[in-house]
Design a protein around this motif. Structure first.
Motif, PDB file in Angstrom:
ATOM      1  N   LEU A  80     -15.311  13.241   7.575  1.00 22.52           N
ATOM      2  CA  LEU A  80     -14.449  14.241   6.982  1.00 22.52           C
ATOM      3  C   LEU A  80     -13.845  15.061   8.116  1.00 22.52           C
ATOM      4  O   LEU A  80     -14.536  15.867   8.738  1.00 22.52           O
ATOM      5  N   GLN A  81     -12.570  14.824   8.390  1.00 25.65           N
ATOM      6  CA  GLN A  81     -11.853  15.603   9.384  1.00 25.65           C
ATOM      7  C   GLN A  81     -11.336  16.857   8.717  1.00 25.65           C
ATOM      8  O   GLN A  81     -10.603  16.784   7.727  1.00 25.65           O
ATOM      9  N   MET A  82     -11.712  18.009   9.239  1.00 21.01           N
ATOM     10  CA  MET A  82     -11.347  19.292   8.664  1.00 21.01           C
ATOM     11  C   MET A  82     -10.498  20.057   9.672  1.00 21.01           C
ATOM     12  O   MET A  82     -10.971  20.397  10.758  1.00 21.01           O
ATOM     13  N   ASP A  83      -9.250  20.312   9.308  1.00 19.97           N
ATOM     14  CA  ASP A  83      -8.318  21.023  10.167  1.00 19.97           C
ATOM     15  C   ASP A  83      -7.883  22.329   9.507  1.00 19.97           C
ATOM     16  O   ASP A  83      -7.982  22.483   8.289  1.00 19.97           O
ATOM     17  N   ASN A  84      -7.385  23.242  10.320  1.00 20.09           N
ATOM     18  CA  ASN A  84      -6.911  24.531   9.825  1.00 20.09           C
ATOM     19  C   ASN A  84      -7.945  25.189   8.923  1.00 20.09           C
ATOM     20  O   ASN A  84      -7.649  25.623   7.805  1.00 20.09           O
ATOM     21  N   LEU A  85      -9.153  25.285   9.429  1.00 18.85           N
ATOM     22  CA  LEU A  85     -10.255  25.829   8.635  1.00 18.85           C
ATOM     23  C   LEU A  85     -10.043  27.304   8.322  1.00 18.85           C
ATOM     24  O   LEU A  85      -9.477  28.056   9.115  1.00 18.85           O
ATOM     25  N   LYS A  86     -10.517  27.680   7.144  1.00 13.60           N
ATOM     26  CA  LYS A  86     -10.404  29.040   6.642  1.00 13.60           C
ATOM     27  C   LYS A  86     -11.792  29.580   6.323  1.00 13.60           C
ATOM     28  O   LYS A  86     -12.717  28.810   6.086  1.00 13.60           O
ATOM     29  N   PRO A  87     -11.952  30.902   6.293  1.00 13.51           N
ATOM     30  CA  PRO A  87     -13.272  31.465   5.957  1.00 13.51           C
ATOM     31  C   PRO A  87     -13.812  30.957   4.625  1.00 13.51           C
ATOM     32  O   PRO A  87     -15.030  30.786   4.489  1.00 13.51           O
ATOM     33  N   GLU A  88     -12.955  30.704   3.654  1.00  9.21           N
ATOM     34  CA  GLU A  88     -13.408  30.207   2.364  1.00  9.21           C
ATOM     35  C   GLU A  88     -13.924  28.771   2.415  1.00  9.21           C
ATOM     36  O   GLU A  88     -14.468  28.279   1.424  1.00  9.21           O
ATOM     37  N   ASP A  89     -13.773  28.097   3.551  1.00  9.29           N
ATOM     38  CA  ASP A  89     -14.366  26.776   3.732  1.00  9.29           C
ATOM     39  C   ASP A  89     -15.836  26.845   4.116  1.00  9.29           C
ATOM     40  O   ASP A  89     -16.507  25.809   4.183  1.00  9.29           O
ATOM     41  N   THR A  90     -16.340  28.032   4.388  1.00 12.38           N
ATOM     42  CA  THR A  90     -17.747  28.199   4.749  1.00 12.38           C
ATOM     43  C   THR A  90     -18.634  27.700   3.616  1.00 12.38           C
ATOM     44  O   THR A  90     -18.524  28.160   2.481  1.00 12.38           O
ATOM     45  N   ALA A  91     -19.514  26.750   3.925  1.00  9.49           N
ATOM     46  CA  ALA A  91     -20.354  26.126   2.904  1.00  9.49           C
ATOM     47  C   ALA A  91     -21.296  25.133   3.555  1.00  9.49           C
ATOM     48  O   ALA A  91     -21.146  24.775   4.725  1.00  9.49           O
ATOM     49  N   MET A  92     -22.281  24.688   2.759  1.00 13.61           N
ATOM     50  CA  MET A  92     -23.039  23.502   3.110  1.00 13.61           C
ATOM     51  C   MET A  92     -22.252  22.292   2.623  1.00 13.61           C
ATOM     52  O   MET A  92     -21.820  22.260   1.468  1.00 13.61           O
ATOM     53  N   TYR A  93     -22.078  21.309   3.484  1.00 13.78           N
ATOM     54  CA  TYR A  93     -21.326  20.104   3.150  1.00 13.78           C
ATOM     55  C   TYR A  93     -22.266  18.924   2.995  1.00 13.78           C
ATOM     56  O   TYR A  93     -23.127  18.684   3.845  1.00 13.78           O
ATOM     57  N   TYR A  94     -22.079  18.170   1.913  1.00 16.27           N
ATOM     58  CA  TYR A  94     -22.961  17.063   1.568  1.00 16.27           C
ATOM     59  C   TYR A  94     -22.187  15.766   1.408  1.00 16.27           C
ATOM     60  O   TYR A  94     -21.168  15.725   0.716  1.00 16.27           O
ATOM     61  N   CYS A  95     -22.689  14.724   2.005  1.00 15.10           N
ATOM     62  CA  CYS A  95     -22.221  13.367   1.764  1.00 15.10           C
ATOM     63  C   CYS A  95     -22.878  12.855   0.487  1.00 15.10           C
ATOM     64  O   CYS A  95     -24.036  13.179   0.204  1.00 15.10           O
ATOM     65  N   ALA A  96     -22.153  12.053  -0.301  1.00 12.93           N
ATOM     66  CA  ALA A  96     -22.676  11.618  -1.587  1.00 12.93           C
ATOM     67  C   ALA A  96     -22.232  10.201  -1.925  1.00 12.93           C
ATOM     68  O   ALA A  96     -21.130   9.779  -1.576  1.00 12.93           O
ATOM     69  N   ALA A  97     -23.099   9.479  -2.657  1.00 11.75           N
ATOM     70  CA  ALA A  97     -22.797   8.127  -3.113  1.00 11.75           C
ATOM     71  C   ALA A  97     -23.575   7.806  -4.383  1.00 11.75           C
ATOM     72  O   ALA A  97     -24.698   8.286  -4.553  1.00 11.75           O
ATOM     73  N   PRO A  98     -23.036   6.983  -5.296  1.00 13.53           N
ATOM     74  CA  PRO A  98     -21.647   6.544  -5.306  1.00 13.53           C
ATOM     75  C   PRO A  98     -20.719   7.641  -5.792  1.00 13.53           C
ATOM     76  O   PRO A  98     -21.077   8.410  -6.694  1.00 13.53           O
ATOM     77  N   PHE A  99     -19.569   7.739  -5.166  1.00 13.79           N
ATOM     78  CA  PHE A  99     -18.594   8.764  -5.509  1.00 13.79           C
ATOM     79  C   PHE A  99     -17.219   8.185  -5.213  1.00 13.79           C
ATOM     80  O   PHE A  99     -16.724   8.305  -4.092  1.00 13.79           O
ATOM     81  N   CYS A 100     -16.634   7.536  -6.210  1.00 14.95           N
ATOM     82  CA  CYS A 100     -15.383   6.810  -6.025  1.00 14.95           C
ATOM     83  C   CYS A 100     -14.158   7.682  -6.265  1.00 14.95           C
ATOM     84  O   CYS A 100     -13.143   7.526  -5.589  1.00 14.95           O
ATOM     85  N   ASN A 101     -14.262   8.563  -7.245  1.00 13.86           N
ATOM     86  CA  ASN A 101     -13.190   9.489  -7.558  1.00 13.86           C
ATOM     87  C   ASN A 101     -13.780  10.616  -8.381  1.00 13.86           C
ATOM     88  O   ASN A 101     -14.939  10.562  -8.786  1.00 13.86           O
TER      89      ASN A 101
END
Length: 121
Positions: A80-101
């Protein structure tokens, strides 16, 4: 059993960039679509990006145009490439599967342990 391990989180200032990685293993991984969720402090976990088997992508409106999901199949790694980050992007980020859409976000079975992203002003 599918194993997912995230890395790449950290602390950046507004406007900065980070690239998250999710290393995947397990006998069923090749059949799984994958994606990313995040959980801001005090909020519910939310879907932010999914990569389908046909290569199509789905993004939450809050990150569209700033985040890019991709996969290196040879390395069994999701990014996950994250550009132009903002304070509201602050979080724990989780990879998940299966997750197609986003229509299948309730069918996630496997989760990574999470990686923290903090964006300061």
């Amino acid at each position: 059993q599918v194993q997912l391990v995230e890395s790449g989180g950290g602390s950046v200032q507004t406007g900065g960039s980070l690239r998250l990685s999710c290393a995947a293993s397990g006998v069923m991984y090749a059949t799984y679509c994958m994606g990313w969720f995040r959980q801001p402090p005090g909020k519910e976990r939310e879907a932010i990006a999914a990569l389908d088997s046909d290569g199509s992508t789905t993004y939450a409106s809050s990150v569209k145009g700033r985040f890019t999901i991709s996969k290196d199949s040879a390395k069994n790694t999701l990014y996950l490439q994250m550009d132009n980050l903002k304070p509201e992007d602050t979080a724990m980020y989780y990879c998940a599967a299966p997750f197609c859409n986003f229509g299948y976000k309730d069918y996630v079975v496997y989760w990574g342990q999470g990686t923290q992203v903090t964006v300061s002003t």
